[in-house]
Design a protein around this motif. Sequence first.
Motif, PDB file in Angstrom:
ATOM      1  N   ALA A  88       0.831  -1.204   0.000  1.00 32.29           N
ATOM      2  CA  ALA A  88       0.000   0.000   0.000  1.00 32.29           C
ATOM      3  C   ALA A  88       0.868   1.256   0.000  1.00 32.29           C
ATOM      4  N   VAL A  89       1.932   1.265   0.800  1.00 42.71           N
ATOM      5  CA  VAL A  89       2.801   2.447   0.864  1.00 42.71           C
ATOM      6  C   VAL A  89       3.514   2.685  -0.469  1.00 42.71           C
ATOM      7  N   PHE A  90       4.120   1.624  -1.014  1.00 40.37           N
ATOM      8  CA  PHE A  90       4.809   1.761  -2.302  1.00 40.37           C
ATOM      9  C   PHE A  90       3.860   2.282  -3.364  1.00 40.37           C
ATOM     10  N   SER A 139      -3.964   5.339  -0.541  1.00 41.48           N
ATOM     11  CA  SER A 139      -3.057   4.250  -0.155  1.00 41.48           C
ATOM     12  C   SER A 139      -2.556   4.437   1.269  1.00 41.48           C
ATOM     13  N   LEU A 140      -2.303   5.696   1.642  1.00 39.69           N
ATOM     14  CA  LEU A 140      -1.838   5.927   3.013  1.00 39.69           C
ATOM     15  C   LEU A 140      -2.918   5.545   4.019  1.00 39.69           C
ATOM     16  N   VAL A 141      -4.179   5.891   3.718  1.00 44.31           N
ATOM     17  CA  VAL A 141      -5.262   5.503   4.618  1.00 44.31           C
ATOM     18  C   VAL A 141      -5.390   3.979   4.663  1.00 44.31           C
ATOM     19  N   ALA A 142      -5.269   3.338   3.498  1.00 46.05           N
ATOM     20  CA  ALA A 142      -5.334   1.869   3.447  1.00 46.05           C
ATOM     21  C   ALA A 142      -4.223   1.275   4.304  1.00 46.05           C
ATOM     22  N   ASN A 143      -3.034   1.853   4.218  1.00 45.22           N
ATOM     23  CA  ASN A 143      -1.927   1.395   5.059  1.00 45.22           C
ATOM     24  C   ASN A 143      -2.277   1.534   6.537  1.00 45.22           C
ATOM     25  N   GLY A 144      -2.864   2.684   6.888  1.00 44.54           N
ATOM     26  CA  GLY A 144      -3.249   2.913   8.272  1.00 44.54           C
ATOM     27  C   GLY A 144      -4.241   1.881   8.758  1.00 44.54           C
ATOM     28  N   LYS A 145      -5.215   1.548   7.912  1.00 48.99           N
ATOM     29  CA  LYS A 145      -6.227   0.573   8.324  1.00 48.99           C
ATOM     30  C   LYS A 145      -5.636  -0.817   8.439  1.00 48.99           C
ATOM     31  N   LEU A 146      -4.677  -1.133   7.571  1.00 52.42           N
ATOM     32  CA  LEU A 146      -4.071  -2.462   7.617  1.00 52.42           C
ATOM     33  C   LEU A 146      -3.128  -2.611   8.797  1.00 52.42           C
ATOM     34  N   SER A 147      -2.382  -1.532   9.103  1.00 54.87           N
ATOM     35  CA  SER A 147      -1.408  -1.689  10.172  1.00 54.87           C
ATOM     36  C   SER A 147      -1.946  -1.200  11.512  1.00 54.87           C
ATOM     37  N   SER A 224      -5.735  -3.152  -4.190  1.00 57.60           N
ATOM     38  CA  SER A 224      -5.519  -3.597  -5.559  1.00 57.60           C
ATOM     39  C   SER A 224      -6.177  -2.640  -6.554  1.00 57.60           C
ATOM     40  N   LEU A 225      -7.276  -2.017  -6.160  1.00 57.53           N
ATOM     41  CA  LEU A 225      -7.874  -1.002  -7.043  1.00 57.53           C
ATOM     42  C   LEU A 225      -6.958   0.223  -7.149  1.00 57.53           C
ATOM     43  N   LEU A 226      -6.399   0.628  -6.013  1.00 52.23           N
ATOM     44  CA  LEU A 226      -5.483   1.774  -6.025  1.00 52.23           C
ATOM     45  C   LEU A 226      -4.217   1.450  -6.823  1.00 52.23           C
ATOM     46  N   ASN A 227      -3.810   0.183  -6.765  1.00 49.15           N
ATOM     47  CA  ASN A 227      -2.677  -0.262  -7.557  1.00 49.15           C
ATOM     48  C   ASN A 227      -2.976  -0.056  -9.043  1.00 49.15           C
ATOM     49  N   SER A 228      -4.197  -0.406  -9.392  1.00 47.76           N
ATOM     50  CA  SER A 228      -4.637  -0.193 -10.761  1.00 47.76           C
ATOM     51  C   SER A 228      -4.596   1.299 -11.106  1.00 47.76           C
ATOM     52  N   TYR A 229      -5.033   2.142 -10.157  1.00 43.66           N
ATOM     53  CA  TYR A 229      -5.009   3.591 -10.384  1.00 43.66           C
ATOM     54  C   TYR A 229      -3.587   4.098 -10.567  1.00 43.66           C
ATOM     55  N   SER A 230      -2.648   3.573  -9.747  1.00 46.17           N
ATOM     56  CA  SER A 230      -1.293   4.101  -9.854  1.00 46.17           C
ATOM     57  C   SER A 230      -0.725   3.763 -11.226  1.00 46.17           C
ATOM     58  N   GLY A 231      -1.141   2.605 -11.774  1.00 41.45           N
ATOM     59  CA  GLY A 231      -0.757   2.282 -13.142  1.00 41.45           C
ATOM     60  C   GLY A 231      -1.345   3.281 -14.122  1.00 41.45           C
TER      61      GLY A 231
ATOM     62  N   LEU B  30       2.692 -10.725  -7.637  1.00 42.59           N
ATOM     63  CA  LEU B  30       2.258 -10.047  -8.865  1.00 42.59           C
ATOM     64  C   LEU B  30       1.913  -8.598  -8.566  1.00 42.59           C
ATOM     65  N   MET B  31       1.185  -8.420  -7.461  1.00 41.65           N
ATOM     66  CA  MET B  31       0.763  -7.076  -7.105  1.00 41.65           C
ATOM     67  C   MET B  31       1.971  -6.204  -6.789  1.00 41.65           C
ATOM     68  N   SER B  32       2.906  -6.718  -5.999  1.00 44.64           N
ATOM     69  CA  SER B  32       4.025  -5.855  -5.636  1.00 44.64           C
ATOM     70  C   SER B  32       4.958  -5.660  -6.828  1.00 44.64           C
ATOM     71  N   GLY B  33       5.082  -6.696  -7.668  1.00 42.57           N
ATOM     72  CA  GLY B  33       5.916  -6.540  -8.856  1.00 42.57           C
ATOM     73  C   GLY B  33       5.316  -5.554  -9.840  1.00 42.57           C
TER      74      GLY B  33
END
Lengths: 475, 106
Positions: A88-90, A139-147, A224-231, B30-33
């Motif tokens: 989430a942070v990355f 993503s930062l909020v997601a990180n906060g909720k996860l950790s 994973s949705l935010l990951n898609s957004y960062s792409g 996959l996700m992190s890569g």
Amino acid sequence: MKTAIIDLAYLLSAVLFIFGLKRMQSPVTARTGNALASLGMLVAVVATLFLQEILSWPMILGGLALGGLIGVGLARTVEMTAMPELVAVFNGFGGLASALVSGAELSQYVGGDVYGFGIVTAVTIALSILIGTVTFSGSLVANGKLSGWITGTPISFPGLRVLTGLLLVGAGVAFGVMVAYAEAFPTLARPMILAALGLGAAALLLGVLLVIPIGGADMPVVVSLLNSYSGLAAAAAGFVLDNTALIVSGTLVGAAGMILTVLMCDAMNRSLANVMLGGFGGGDGATGDLDVPEGKTVNETSPQDTAILARYADKVVIAPGYGLAVAQAQHEVRELADRLEAQGIEVKYAIHPVAGRMPGHMNVLLAEADVSYEKLYELEDINPELSTTDLAIVVGANDVVNPAAREDEGSPIYGMPILNVDAADSVVMIKRSLSPGYSGVPNELFYANNTKMLFSDAKEAVGQIADAVKEMEEA
Amino acid sequence: MLNNLIIFVLAAFLGAEVLSKVPQTLHTPLMSGANAISGITIVGALVAAGMTTGPWSTWIGFAALVVATINVVGGFLVTDRMLKMFGQKTASSASAGAPPTNGTPE
């Protein structure tokens, strides 16, 4: 000529990314795939460094060294259980980088020696700022909720939806202003700069407001949705800079995130809209509730009795869940499995697609404990086998084995595919209490005739079972 | 612009085709890569930080470069760390069902 070489280098790196991702299709080739992808990144960076007219070398080297050091530090020290938080942070950094690149591009025009700003540039810059910044704060909020530094329970307050709506309108207006002043820019720079800053601020708040109403256990979908957004943000930056490598790789990442998002929603039988609107579930149910409802009985068991059950079984299936990750019980689970296998007992792992806090989270944890991935079975593969299983051990999982998903049409989780552990001859559920799972739906499996409850921390309980099996060998 | 759009659409189809075949076991790597790959904005950041047209663009570019580098370097390293664990399993299971060794390395 120079640009042709750069473009060819970018093409090469895009090809390397594609090969790298292709090799992710098997655990055997995945590691070289990752190496290929990082090689692709190196090619792109080196080509950019050597062939662009780069003027401030100290700054470049300083930036690379600083970022590299932080990256290495984070990657080396993270616990496997904390992997979702780190991703989430990355991910947030990726979004922030895209937004900043667009910002830098904009300020270059203000500098005055670049021309040819137009509506298309304005639209892509605005998109990149919007998506990148939402990705960052979300993503930062997601990180906060996860950790755990932000509560996992959905946060809502009166007017949340209205405020979100207003911010959306505000972002839309800022976007519009940027496009409207595109032709006048950079001669008339002020409105464009102000609108870009306004858009960034609105997006920053939007990211927060969009994620806080979503419960902690839905974070995998969000990440994973935010990951898609960062792409997509990277792809948008590619449109801004007219850079093919950025467009191709950003789009690949966008597709990866989208595929995982859809897979997870399917695995929960919920629509993406249902997840994103939030409010589902009541946190992790850590209420320590041990009250048995009237008319129900709970069969309690001990680690020793479980060891006896396991020892006389021919086939044992272990179903891990988030509780295993929290307790870090993966090594104990493997030790137990090893002891059973040494006695000729068949042991398999049943992995539900949404077990844990990230797609494939359980697989990574068990891999860390040296469990062969060939013993990990997906839902469709293990369910037909459960009726011939003597003992199913559920370690810290709840909703993913709840028969209500199959039987109770009124249940919020009805229709979600589950692991049919109740088909096994006996079920031992290792759990700290009778509290319902994340969905807040009571689990009838606790009270079933063939279920025995082992109230304990997962790590402790599994360790004790393994010890008891060992003692039986020695006796 | 039109060319970029064509590339975008084709890449989306290609991505869907290649990635939908990745097994559940590898979804976390996959996700992190993939996320590390999205750090390709580092290229844009390099260009932005390398220009000296104005102090603003240089410093914003510098910030972009730092966060993009964290994403790229950290992302690939942590993915490799995960995949190395999966790899060990291949090696041990390749030795024809040898009894699992006790004690975990690392």
